[in-house]
Scaffold this motif. Structure first.
Motif, PDB file in Angstrom:
ATOM      1  N   GLU A 135     -10.745  50.643  51.592  1.00 29.46           N
ATOM      2  CA  GLU A 135      -9.936  49.460  51.268  1.00 29.46           C
ATOM      3  C   GLU A 135     -10.790  48.196  51.203  1.00 29.46           C
ATOM      4  O   GLU A 135     -10.283  47.093  51.255  1.00 29.46           O
ATOM      5  N   ASP A 136     -12.108  48.356  51.118  1.00 28.69           N
ATOM      6  CA  ASP A 136     -13.083  47.279  51.011  1.00 28.69           C
ATOM      7  C   ASP A 136     -13.203  46.438  52.283  1.00 28.69           C
ATOM      8  O   ASP A 136     -13.649  45.298  52.239  1.00 28.69           O
TER       9      ASP A 136
ATOM     10  N   LEU B  84     -13.516  44.250  59.404  1.00 27.73           N
ATOM     11  CA  LEU B  84     -13.230  42.910  58.910  1.00 27.73           C
ATOM     12  C   LEU B  84     -12.648  43.006  57.511  1.00 27.73           C
ATOM     13  O   LEU B  84     -13.263  43.597  56.615  1.00 27.73           O
ATOM     14  N   THR B  85     -11.449  42.444  57.334  1.00 27.89           N
ATOM     15  CA  THR B  85     -10.818  42.400  56.016  1.00 27.89           C
ATOM     16  C   THR B  85     -10.514  40.941  55.672  1.00 27.89           C
ATOM     17  O   THR B  85     -10.797  40.039  56.468  1.00 27.89           O
ATOM     18  N   GLY B  86      -9.908  40.718  54.542  1.00 28.19           N
ATOM     19  CA  GLY B  86      -9.514  39.371  54.152  1.00 28.19           C
ATOM     20  C   GLY B  86      -8.395  38.807  54.997  1.00 28.19           C
ATOM     21  O   GLY B  86      -8.185  37.601  55.042  1.00 28.19           O
TER      22      GLY B  86
END
Length: 162
Positions: free
Chosen positions: A113-114, A53-55
């Motif tokens: 990559e957070d 899950l990313t932004g």
């Protein structure tokens, strides 16, 4: 299993309360919508091994190549599918009666990559955590106690041995 230490509990809470445009609750709805779509079309539910899950998106990493219905978007690798943030608004909201298709999909941390990284414990069958004893216990406690509050894992029974 002992409750996580305050530092581990804070890390676990941070993992679950993301400020990303796609929330964990919306991921739950997306996965339930996928399950409902598969049921409606008599298509087998794809086996998920991991997710991210990313932004900007939610990615599913499947155990085998598959074709997923819209709003999922395929990638060059047919075992990786993406739900773009723009598609979240189009997801149905009346899926409370649809069982969570991947109750063992748990958050295990962030990548470089957070992005939030999820593993499907049901697919894995077992997960070994190595490290110093205190940190290992805290990580195991966060993983095992997290499903008690997480919408994706309401139906999961977790066994932890040390």
């Amino acid at each position: 299993v002992p409750m996580p230490a305050p530092a581990a509990a804070a890390v676990e809470a941070n993992l679950r309360s993301t400020a990303d445009p796609i929330s964990v609750e919306q991921v739950d709805i997306a996965l339930r919508a996928l399950a409902q779509s598969c049921a409606d079309s008599s298509t087998p539910l794809p086996v998920v091994r991991a997710a991210r899950l990313t932004g900007d998106q939610f990615d599913l990493y499947l155990a085998e190549p598959a074709d997923l219905p819209a709003p999922w978007v395929g990638t060059a690798d047919t075992s990786v599918w993406t739900l773009p943030v723009e598609a979240v608004a189009d997801l149905p909201s009346d899926l409370a009666d649809t069982p969570a298709p991947y109750p063992a999909l748990v958050t295990i941390g962030h990548d470089l990559e957070d992005g939030h990284v999820f593993l499907d414990l049901e697919y894995l069958g077992a997960l070994a955590i190595a490290g110093d004893p205190q940190t290992t216990r805290e990580v195991l406690a966060a993983i095992s106690h997290g499903p008690l509050r997480h919408p994706l894992t309401r139906q999961l029974t977790t066994w932890v041995t040390t």
